[in-house]
Design an enzyme around this catalytic site. Structure first.
Site, PDB file in Angstrom:
ATOM      1  N   THR A  13      20.496  -2.613  12.017  1.00 29.01           N
ATOM      2  CA  THR A  13      19.791  -1.557  12.704  1.00 29.01           C
ATOM      3  C   THR A  13      19.280  -0.562  11.811  1.00 29.01           C
ATOM      4  O   THR A  13      17.915  -0.243  12.094  1.00 29.01           O
ATOM      5  CB  THR A  13      20.829  -0.771  13.841  1.00 29.01           C
ATOM      6  OG1 THR A  13      21.350  -1.695  14.502  1.00 29.01           O
ATOM      7  CG2 THR A  13      19.968   0.098  14.510  1.00 29.01           C
ATOM      8  N   VAL A  14      20.014  -0.199  10.970  1.00 33.03           N
ATOM      9  CA  VAL A  14      19.325   1.017   9.947  1.00 33.03           C
ATOM     10  C   VAL A  14      18.289   0.467   9.276  1.00 33.03           C
ATOM     11  O   VAL A  14      17.243   0.899   8.777  1.00 33.03           O
ATOM     12  CB  VAL A  14      20.294   1.682   9.297  1.00 33.03           C
ATOM     13  CG1 VAL A  14      19.766   2.764   8.442  1.00 33.03           C
ATOM     14  CG2 VAL A  14      21.224   2.564  10.100  1.00 33.03           C
ATOM     15  N   GLU A 129      21.308  11.233   1.862  1.00 28.57           N
ATOM     16  CA  GLU A 129      21.337  12.121   2.910  1.00 28.57           C
ATOM     17  C   GLU A 129      21.669  11.618   4.431  1.00 28.57           C
ATOM     18  O   GLU A 129      22.422  12.354   5.148  1.00 28.57           O
ATOM     19  CB  GLU A 129      19.896  12.566   2.926  1.00 28.57           C
ATOM     20  CG  GLU A 129      19.542  13.482   4.314  1.00 28.57           C
ATOM     21  CD  GLU A 129      20.137  14.801   4.024  1.00 28.57           C
ATOM     22  OE1 GLU A 129      20.918  15.223   4.885  1.00 28.57           O
ATOM     23  OE2 GLU A 129      19.643  15.611   3.226  1.00 28.57           O
ATOM     24  N   VAL A 132      25.409  11.631   6.422  1.00 22.15           N
ATOM     25  CA  VAL A 132      26.068  12.583   7.388  1.00 22.15           C
ATOM     26  C   VAL A 132      25.160  12.992   8.553  1.00 22.15           C
ATOM     27  O   VAL A 132      23.864  13.408   8.072  1.00 22.15           O
ATOM     28  CB  VAL A 132      26.369  13.955   6.590  1.00 22.15           C
ATOM     29  CG1 VAL A 132      27.094  14.871   7.519  1.00 22.15           C
ATOM     30  CG2 VAL A 132      27.531  13.444   5.517  1.00 22.15           C
ATOM     31  N   ILE A 136      19.735  14.373  10.982  1.00 21.48           N
ATOM     32  CA  ILE A 136      19.737  15.688  10.719  1.00 21.48           C
ATOM     33  C   ILE A 136      19.776  15.786   9.132  1.00 21.48           C
ATOM     34  O   ILE A 136      20.651  15.380   8.551  1.00 21.48           O
ATOM     35  CB  ILE A 136      20.822  16.464  11.399  1.00 21.48           C
ATOM     36  CG1 ILE A 136      21.022  16.094  13.032  1.00 21.48           C
ATOM     37  CG2 ILE A 136      20.973  17.942  11.095  1.00 21.48           C
ATOM     38  CD1 ILE A 136      22.097  16.622  13.452  1.00 21.48           C
ATOM     39  N   GLY A 187      26.560   0.356  23.295  1.00 21.95           N
ATOM     40  CA  GLY A 187      26.251   0.438  21.756  1.00 21.95           C
ATOM     41  C   GLY A 187      26.580   1.680  20.793  1.00 21.95           C
ATOM     42  O   GLY A 187      26.376   1.641  19.912  1.00 21.95           O
ATOM     43  N   GLU A 190      32.039   0.697  18.630  1.00 20.42           N
ATOM     44  CA  GLU A 190      32.277  -0.466  18.137  1.00 20.42           C
ATOM     45  C   GLU A 190      32.958  -1.334  18.939  1.00 20.42           C
ATOM     46  O   GLU A 190      33.924  -0.530  19.672  1.00 20.42           O
ATOM     47  CB  GLU A 190      32.822  -0.341  16.516  1.00 20.42           C
ATOM     48  CG  GLU A 190      32.001   0.296  15.657  1.00 20.42           C
ATOM     49  CD  GLU A 190      30.576  -0.488  15.474  1.00 20.42           C
ATOM     50  OE1 GLU A 190      30.523  -1.857  15.665  1.00 20.42           O
ATOM     51  OE2 GLU A 190      29.576   0.189  15.158  1.00 20.42           O
ATOM     52  N   ASP A 201      35.921   8.790  10.796  1.00 20.30           N
ATOM     53  CA  ASP A 201      34.394   8.909  10.643  1.00 20.30           C
ATOM     54  C   ASP A 201      33.851  10.338  10.439  1.00 20.30           C
ATOM     55  O   ASP A 201      33.404  10.656   9.227  1.00 20.30           O
ATOM     56  CB  ASP A 201      33.743   8.164  11.708  1.00 20.30           C
ATOM     57  CG  ASP A 201      32.210   8.251  11.417  1.00 20.30           C
ATOM     58  OD1 ASP A 201      31.552   7.287  10.810  1.00 20.30           O
ATOM     59  OD2 ASP A 201      31.669   9.359  12.257  1.00 20.30           O
ATOM     60  N   LYS A 205      32.703  12.553   6.989  1.00 15.23           N
ATOM     61  CA  LYS A 205      31.434  13.387   6.764  1.00 15.23           C
ATOM     62  C   LYS A 205      31.829  14.659   6.423  1.00 15.23           C
ATOM     63  O   LYS A 205      31.015  15.585   5.640  1.00 15.23           O
ATOM     64  CB  LYS A 205      30.782  13.426   8.169  1.00 15.23           C
ATOM     65  CG  LYS A 205      30.128  12.088   8.634  1.00 15.23           C
ATOM     66  CD  LYS A 205      29.660  11.926   9.937  1.00 15.23           C
ATOM     67  CE  LYS A 205      29.180  10.536  10.390  1.00 15.23           C
ATOM     68  NZ  LYS A 205      28.862  10.191  11.821  1.00 15.23           N
TER      69      LYS A 205
END
Length: 429
Positions: A13-14, A129, A132, A136, A187, A190, A201, A205
């Site tokens: 996706t990314v 970057e 996190v 943003i 989605g 997970e 998670d 961060k």
């Protein structure tokens, strides 16, 4: 016009978002950097899989060495996720004098210092970057906009999955199980949501945010981490009645000369900025000694928002290459980490308890509070069920040590006549 060849590891996706944004914004990138970016090679697990983004003249391979050994590629983007083999591949790329852009929060939080040193030793950039808060731009902002201000606290909603679940539990009155299922269907969660719902998670961060805000190198063992799995509808309703909304909040703040950091459910006053952040959105509030409170709000996940942060890192590295200024650390702030005394961590708390509905139990609870020199501001008792009364309490400010003493004393009550079901911090703003 100079052309910079880009390599990538991963095209999910990314990764697909990064490729599409480079394709769609070629002219603007050229105008800003003076360079044309071209994704030359992408390492994927399955080269025959149908892709959602046009590849044009981009080459797909499942052989990492083809990317590693290509002298034409100076920048590599890692968006495969996980710690292994991502760590080994990034280390190999840095040793090969290639700049690396990554969105891998787990890896940066656990092995960031080691990889940062490796990048410095080889005179290349390692930037992250997108690790996190997705879209943003919080890390670069802290590094570049707060260098002369002393950051006192950074707190926020930094996990979209848990925020979505809690929003649905509060606004739509769903159970935890139903809200989680809805997040999975959309989605946002997970199939195995443990990393998100257990708070890890968000904790990774907060480790990275602490590095940029305070110069400290925390580990996951330095944080108290509590997730949302045990939050129930009764606590959501009672918090609402008290004037609060329950959110999973990461907090890192200076306490005297030390740093306190944790991730846990928190009661946030209605109407305050963090209370209004809903669904999968993220928000980070930075409190500076000079500037006061500054709020950064936006999408915390998703292909294009995260890809935008990745692309900003790629452009920053491209500009460093063009000006010959590569090899500087993304975050140069370093301070010795000192853990905070339990006596210096002070908050009000929301307590959810059950007690046997018999004479004398309320007196027992009151005595426990008196013995630890603590008191409560508000107490509500609901109707008795199966001989058990439910209590909801908001305490006056008390230390973490007092809270632990309270928990221990309740656990020792005869025949478990008192049971503490939940203990969540209460924020004042």
């Amino acid at each position: 016009m100079r052309e910079i060849q880009i390599g990538m590891i991963g095209l999910g996706t990314v990764g697909s978002g990064v490729l599409k944004m480079i394709q769609d914004n070629e002219g603007k990138i050229l105008n800003i950097t003076g360079c044309r970016l071209h994704v030359k090679t992408i390492v994927v697990h399955n080269t025959s899989k149908r892709r959602q983004v046009p590849l044009w003249d981009t080459y797909l391979t499942n052989n990492f060495d083809e990317l590693l050994n290509d002298p034409e590629i100076p920048i590599v983007v890692e968006v495969m996720g996980g710690i292994h083999p991502a760590k080994e591949r990034i280390a190999a790329l840095l040793k090969a004098k290639k700049h690396v852009v990554t969105a891998n929060k787990n890896l940066i939080a656990t092995d960031g210092p080691e990889l940062t040193k490796l990048a410095a030793d080889n005179g290349v950039d390692l930037v992250y970057e997108a690790s996190v808060a997705g879209g943003i731009p919080i890390l670069r902002t802290i590094a570049n906009s707060f260098p002369a201000d002393k950051i006192l606290e950074v707190r926020g909603i930094v996990n979209g999955t848990t925020n979505y679940i809690l929003t649905k539990m509060n606004a739509d009155h769903l159970s935890y199980e139903k809200a989680l299922k809805q997040a999975q269907d959309l989605g946002f969660a997970e199939a195995d949501p443990t990393n998100d719902v257990a708070g890890f998670d968000a904790a990774y961060k907060m480790i990275i945010l602490s590095q940029f805000s305070f110069g400290t190198r925390l580990t996951i063992d330095d944080l108290h981490v509590e997730g949302i799995e045990n939050i129930n509808r009764e606590d959501i309703k009672q918090a609402d009645a008290f004037g609060y909304i329950i959110k999973l909040i990461g907090i890192a703040r200076r306490v005297k000369e030390s740093v306190f950091a944790e991730v846990a459910p928190v009661l946030v006053p209605k109407g305050t900025p963090l209370a209004t952040v809903n669904n999968e959105r993220n928000a980070v509030m930075v409190t500076g000694q000079a500037v006061g409170d500054v709020l950064f709000y936006g999408p915390g996940a998703g292909g294009l928002p995260t890809a935008n942060s990745v692309l900003s890192d790629i452009i920053a590295v491209t500009q460093n290459i063009a000006t010959g200024t590569t090899g500087h650390q993304f975050n140069n702030y370093r301070q010795h980490y000192q853990s905070t005394s339990l006596d210096d961590i002070c908050y009000r708390y929301y307590l959810s308890l059950t007690m046997k509905d018999v004479p004398g139990e309320m007196l027992r609870l009151t005595k426990i509070f008196a013995d630890i020199n603590a008191s409560f501001l508000t107490i509500v008792q609901s109707s008795s069920t199966a001989g058990l009364a439910k209590l909801a309490i908001v305490t006056h400010s008390m230390t973490r040590r007092q809270l632990l003493d309270l928990q221990a004393a309740i656990d020792k009550s005869p025949h478990h006549s008192l049971q503490l079901k939940a203990a969540y911090k209460v924020l004042d703003k």
